[in-house]
Design a protein around this motif. Structure first.
Motif, PDB file in Angstrom:
ATOM      1  N   HIS A 126      22.439  -4.500 -52.911  1.00 24.48           N
ATOM      2  CA  HIS A 126      21.042  -2.899 -52.455  1.00 24.48           C
ATOM      3  C   HIS A 126      19.445  -3.917 -51.869  1.00 24.48           C
ATOM      4  O   HIS A 126      18.174  -3.269 -51.500  1.00 24.48           O
ATOM      5  CB  HIS A 126      20.904  -2.841 -54.350  1.00 24.48           C
ATOM      6  N   ASN A 127      19.590  -5.054 -51.833  1.00 21.28           N
ATOM      7  CA  ASN A 127      18.046  -5.328 -50.971  1.00 21.28           C
ATOM      8  C   ASN A 127      17.666  -5.065 -49.606  1.00 21.28           C
ATOM      9  O   ASN A 127      18.723  -4.117 -48.483  1.00 21.28           O
ATOM     10  CB  ASN A 127      18.097  -6.835 -51.452  1.00 21.28           C
ATOM     11  N   ILE A 128      17.084  -4.808 -50.154  1.00 21.57           N
ATOM     12  CA  ILE A 128      16.909  -4.209 -48.554  1.00 21.57           C
ATOM     13  C   ILE A 128      15.275  -5.318 -47.434  1.00 21.57           C
ATOM     14  O   ILE A 128      14.678  -5.546 -48.323  1.00 21.57           O
ATOM     15  CB  ILE A 128      15.402  -2.674 -48.607  1.00 21.57           C
ATOM     16  N   ILE A 129      15.662  -5.174 -46.413  1.00 24.36           N
ATOM     17  CA  ILE A 129      14.843  -6.391 -45.899  1.00 24.36           C
ATOM     18  C   ILE A 129      13.443  -5.415 -44.927  1.00 24.36           C
ATOM     19  O   ILE A 129      13.457  -5.020 -44.651  1.00 24.36           O
ATOM     20  CB  ILE A 129      15.462  -7.264 -44.592  1.00 24.36           C
ATOM     21  N   THR A 130      11.877  -6.391 -46.132  1.00 22.55           N
ATOM     22  CA  THR A 130      10.547  -6.312 -45.343  1.00 22.55           C
ATOM     23  C   THR A 130      10.649  -6.625 -44.427  1.00 22.55           C
ATOM     24  O   THR A 130      10.229  -7.980 -44.556  1.00 22.55           O
ATOM     25  CB  THR A 130      10.042  -4.604 -46.182  1.00 22.55           C
ATOM     26  N   LEU A 131       9.309  -6.694 -43.660  1.00 17.48           N
ATOM     27  CA  LEU A 131       8.685  -7.602 -43.133  1.00 17.48           C
ATOM     28  C   LEU A 131       7.325  -8.014 -42.980  1.00 17.48           C
ATOM     29  O   LEU A 131       6.572  -7.286 -43.807  1.00 17.48           O
ATOM     30  CB  LEU A 131       8.081  -6.898 -41.544  1.00 17.48           C
ATOM     31  N   VAL A 132       7.035  -9.496 -43.402  1.00 18.31           N
ATOM     32  CA  VAL A 132       6.073 -10.059 -43.751  1.00 18.31           C
ATOM     33  C   VAL A 132       4.908  -9.153 -42.319  1.00 18.31           C
ATOM     34  O   VAL A 132       5.013  -8.598 -41.318  1.00 18.31           O
ATOM     35  CB  VAL A 132       5.206 -11.554 -43.039  1.00 18.31           C
ATOM     36  N   ASN A 133       4.058  -9.039 -43.358  1.00 25.35           N
ATOM     37  CA  ASN A 133       2.456  -7.804 -42.449  1.00 25.35           C
ATOM     38  C   ASN A 133       2.631  -6.614 -42.509  1.00 25.35           C
ATOM     39  O   ASN A 133       2.246  -5.718 -41.527  1.00 25.35           O
ATOM     40  CB  ASN A 133       2.438  -8.274 -41.414  1.00 25.35           C
ATOM     41  N   SER A 134       3.931  -5.783 -42.803  1.00 18.58           N
ATOM     42  CA  SER A 134       4.397  -5.211 -43.398  1.00 18.58           C
ATOM     43  C   SER A 134       3.067  -4.050 -44.222  1.00 18.58           C
ATOM     44  O   SER A 134       2.379  -4.232 -44.611  1.00 18.58           O
ATOM     45  CB  SER A 134       5.623  -4.147 -43.388  1.00 18.58           C
ATOM     46  N   PHE A 135       2.795  -2.089 -43.404  1.00 14.90           N
ATOM     47  CA  PHE A 135       2.548  -1.430 -44.995  1.00 14.90           C
ATOM     48  C   PHE A 135       3.572  -0.230 -45.393  1.00 14.90           C
ATOM     49  O   PHE A 135       3.904   0.268 -44.105  1.00 14.90           O
ATOM     50  CB  PHE A 135       1.182  -0.910 -44.961  1.00 14.90           C
ATOM     51  N   HIS A 136       4.232  -0.151 -46.041  1.00 18.62           N
ATOM     52  CA  HIS A 136       5.541   1.026 -46.706  1.00 18.62           C
ATOM     53  C   HIS A 136       4.171   1.712 -47.724  1.00 18.62           C
ATOM     54  O   HIS A 136       5.154   3.137 -48.168  1.00 18.62           O
ATOM     55  CB  HIS A 136       6.404   0.476 -46.897  1.00 18.62           C
ATOM     56  N   GLY A 137       3.270   1.440 -48.313  1.00 20.33           N
ATOM     57  CA  GLY A 137       2.760   2.491 -49.595  1.00 20.33           C
ATOM     58  C   GLY A 137       2.186   1.745 -50.693  1.00 20.33           C
ATOM     59  O   GLY A 137       2.684   1.027 -50.670  1.00 20.33           O
ATOM     60  N   ARG A 138       1.876   2.739 -52.085  1.00 18.66           N
ATOM     61  CA  ARG A 138       0.890   2.819 -53.007  1.00 18.66           C
ATOM     62  C   ARG A 138       1.564   2.913 -54.060  1.00 18.66           C
ATOM     63  O   ARG A 138       1.538   2.531 -55.254  1.00 18.66           O
ATOM     64  CB  ARG A 138      -0.490   2.800 -53.307  1.00 18.66           C
ATOM     65  N   THR A 139       3.420   3.240 -53.945  1.00  9.02           N
ATOM     66  CA  THR A 139       3.585   3.733 -55.024  1.00  9.02           C
ATOM     67  C   THR A 139       5.040   2.187 -55.590  1.00  9.02           C
ATOM     68  O   THR A 139       4.274   1.773 -54.488  1.00  9.02           O
ATOM     69  CB  THR A 139       4.906   4.377 -55.326  1.00  9.02           C
ATOM     70  N   LEU A 140       5.443   2.130 -56.396  1.00  7.17           N
ATOM     71  CA  LEU A 140       5.518   1.052 -57.154  1.00  7.17           C
ATOM     72  C   LEU A 140       6.215  -0.040 -56.534  1.00  7.17           C
ATOM     73  O   LEU A 140       6.910  -1.097 -55.410  1.00  7.17           O
ATOM     74  CB  LEU A 140       6.136   0.714 -58.285  1.00  7.17           C
ATOM     75  N   THR A 142       7.192   1.292 -52.514  1.00  9.98           N
ATOM     76  CA  THR A 142       6.923   0.808 -51.139  1.00  9.98           C
ATOM     77  C   THR A 142       5.492  -0.328 -51.232  1.00  9.98           C
ATOM     78  O   THR A 142       5.790  -0.917 -50.821  1.00  9.98           O
ATOM     79  CB  THR A 142       5.748   2.251 -51.068  1.00  9.98           C
ATOM     80  N   LEU A 143       5.173  -0.474 -52.264  1.00  8.52           N
ATOM     81  CA  LEU A 143       4.175  -1.254 -52.484  1.00  8.52           C
ATOM     82  C   LEU A 143       5.109  -2.715 -52.841  1.00  8.52           C
ATOM     83  O   LEU A 143       4.518  -3.966 -52.348  1.00  8.52           O
ATOM     84  CB  LEU A 143       3.260  -1.876 -53.855  1.00  8.52           C
ATOM     85  N   SER A 144       6.085  -2.826 -53.097  1.00 10.80           N
ATOM     86  CA  SER A 144       6.939  -3.751 -53.130  1.00 10.80           C
ATOM     87  C   SER A 144       7.837  -4.014 -52.400  1.00 10.80           C
ATOM     88  O   SER A 144       7.868  -5.458 -51.513  1.00 10.80           O
ATOM     89  CB  SER A 144       7.911  -3.218 -54.895  1.00 10.80           C
ATOM     90  N   ALA A 145       7.943  -2.911 -51.374  1.00 11.89           N
ATOM     91  CA  ALA A 145       8.226  -3.203 -49.921  1.00 11.89           C
ATOM     92  C   ALA A 145       6.877  -3.903 -49.007  1.00 11.89           C
ATOM     93  O   ALA A 145       7.731  -3.807 -47.992  1.00 11.89           O
ATOM     94  CB  ALA A 145       8.839  -1.553 -49.350  1.00 11.89           C
ATOM     95  N   THR A 146       6.086  -3.541 -49.072  1.00 13.47           N
ATOM     96  CA  THR A 146       4.512  -4.449 -49.060  1.00 13.47           C
ATOM     97  C   THR A 146       4.829  -5.606 -48.502  1.00 13.47           C
ATOM     98  O   THR A 146       4.544  -6.726 -49.407  1.00 13.47           O
ATOM     99  CB  THR A 146       3.961  -3.660 -48.846  1.00 13.47           C
ATOM    100  N   GLY A 147       5.232  -5.952 -47.190  1.00 11.22           N
ATOM    101  CA  GLY A 147       5.075  -7.361 -46.979  1.00 11.22           C
ATOM    102  C   GLY A 147       3.784  -8.323 -46.573  1.00 11.22           C
ATOM    103  O   GLY A 147       3.346  -9.178 -46.024  1.00 11.22           O
ATOM    104  N   GLN A 148       2.653  -8.007 -47.803  1.00 12.33           N
ATOM    105  CA  GLN A 148       1.186  -8.250 -47.789  1.00 12.33           C
ATOM    106  C   GLN A 148       1.227  -8.646 -49.381  1.00 12.33           C
ATOM    107  O   GLN A 148       0.802  -7.674 -49.988  1.00 12.33           O
ATOM    108  CB  GLN A 148       0.495  -7.678 -47.223  1.00 12.33           C
ATOM    109  N   GLU A 149       0.989 -10.101 -49.238  1.00  9.77           N
ATOM    110  CA  GLU A 149       1.251 -11.318 -50.119  1.00  9.77           C
ATOM    111  C   GLU A 149      -0.813 -10.103 -51.646  1.00  9.77           C
ATOM    112  O   GLU A 149      -0.266  -9.527 -52.578  1.00  9.77           O
ATOM    113  CB  GLU A 149       0.848 -11.894 -50.458  1.00  9.77           C
ATOM    114  N   VAL A 150      -1.495  -9.997 -50.810  1.00  7.67           N
ATOM    115  CA  VAL A 150      -2.365  -9.543 -51.483  1.00  7.67           C
ATOM    116  C   VAL A 150      -1.854  -8.139 -52.182  1.00  7.67           C
ATOM    117  O   VAL A 150      -3.338  -7.512 -52.755  1.00  7.67           O
ATOM    118  CB  VAL A 150      -3.707  -8.962 -50.409  1.00  7.67           C
TER     119      VAL A 150
END
Ligand code: PLP
Length: 387
Positions: A126-140, A142-150
């Motif tokens: 079930h794992n999905i690879i996403t990239l560091v510094n990505s942005f995929h959205g603000r839902t829980l 897509t935020l989890s998918a987003t590769g930015q610590e901030v």
């Protein structure tokens, strides 16, 4: 109370806003409540793809409002069918799911990828690879998918099952693409991350490895899609077609819409009852979307986006304060030598030009319809404030 006071006392303070009340727009020019005008190099974050109140778009949307504004997805509508057929024909995809935002389009893609893998291989993949510094959205999710610590604060626990790989690092990708992975999700050009294009080698490697392992590719084209880079999809500029592509921002010319497009292999994964959206595929949004597609198909507009993009890029590079320009077509990010991008965006606004920032860059996403004359006017303002 003036508008800003009323706004601030009634609306959550989730945005840092400029002290400016936008009132109307025409073409590529916006006007505030005091009648001051602005050339728009941001188009509402790449959303008003045909500028403000384009005649054909207004007519299509208004006609739809007067005909039928909404019905539930338990029924069919002609406009949703027509729009989806045109979108699939243009993109080469097989089936669309309509939501109302980029985050929702990505949620759909994430669910689709997990179900594809579950149906075929069972649990544990079930794992999905996403990239560091990505942005995929603000839902829980897509935020989890987003590769930015901030973004990974406050809202614990986040959704499990996302693994971050460093963009353009093929070794990191190879090391993490194991048997637990069902998809790799990426932006061809990281938008919010600072207009950072992926390298061709890295993109080629994603498609090669995913192809070998039956791991799905998910291209988040929420920002890069709909002609922004000079092809309908940025994937076409990289020579690839992902199994799933998501669109939003510019797709309906300023009406909320998100789309998840699935290829032949993925088109039947989300079966009856597994996904839905009350407003998804709303007739007004589809009419707006169809007007955008009609415009794009009505001439060599995307070729012009590539030419205008080159023109704008060269003009930007001729400004001494700008040391580099990244991006493609009319999605450009300018690296500044010494000045602060946020301060420059504010100065641009004061001088009648709307620009965006992304990380430490100035970001430009003008309407696809912008003229050379308006590009020149905007450039003059930039020259002045960057002097
Ligand atoms: C803007 C953006 C999103 C989120 O879209 P929303 O409509 O704000 O939910 C997702 N991915 C990318 C690449 C974006 O640029």
């Amino acid at each position: 109370m003036n508008t800003i006071e009323k706004f601030d006392s009634n609306i959550m303070h989730t945005y840092g806003r400029y002290p400016l009340v936008m009132e109307k727009g025409a073409g590529e020019t916006a006007s505030d409540e005091n009648g001051k005008t602005y050339i728009d190099f941001g188009s509402g974050i790449g959303t008003n793809s045909l500028g403000y109140c384009n005649d054909n778009w207004v007519e299509a949307v208004c006609n739809q409002v007067k005909t039928i504004q909404h019905t539930s997805n338990y029924y069919y509508t002609k406009i949703q069918a027509d729009f989806a057929e045109q979108l699939n024909r243009i993109t080469g995809y097989s089936a669309a799911f309509f939501g109302n935002s980029g985050a929702e389009a990505n949620e759909c893609a994430i669910k689709l990828a997990r179900k594809y893998s579950f149906d075929k291989y069972g649990k544990g993949r079930h794992n999905i690879i996403t990239l560091v510094n990505s942005f995929h959205g603000r839902t829980l999710a897509t935020l989890s998918a987003t590769g930015q610590e901030v973004f990974h604060n406050y809202f614990f626990p986040f959704v499990e099952g996302f693994i971050n790989v460093e963009a353009n690092n093929i070794e990191d990708l190879k090391a993490k693409l194991d048997d637990t992975v069902c998809a790799v999700m990426f932006e061809y050009i990281q938008g919010e991350g600072g207009v950072v294009p992926l390298s061709r080698d890295f993109v080629d490697e994603i498609f090669k490895l995913c192809g070998e392992k039956d791991v799905l590719t998910i291209a988040d084209e929420v920002q890069t899609g709909v002609g922004r880079t000079g092809k309908f999809l940025a994937g076409q500029r990289f020579g690839h077609k992902a199994n799933i592509t998501t669109l939003a921002k510019g797709i309906a010319g300023g009406i909320p819409m998100g789309v998840c497009l699935a290829d032949e292999k993925c088109k039947d994964v989300l079966s009856k009852g597994t996904h839905g959206s009350t407003f998804g595929g709303n007739p007004i949004a589809c009419a707006g979307g169809k007007a955008v597609l009609d415009y794009i198909e009505s001439g060599d507009h995307l070729e012009q986006v590539r030419e205008k993009g080159e023109y704008l890029k060269n003009k930007l590079l001729a400004i001494p304060e700008i040391i580099a320009v990244d991006g493609m077509g009319l999605m450009l990010g300018a690296q500044l030598k010494e000045k602060n991008a946020a301060e420059m965006a504010k100065a641009a606004l004061e001088n009648g030009l709307l620009v965006l920032t992304a990380k430490d860059k100035l970001r430009f996403l003008p309407p696809l319809t912008i003229s050379y004359e308006e590009i020149d006017k905007g450039i003059e303002i930039l020259k002045k404030i960057l002097a």
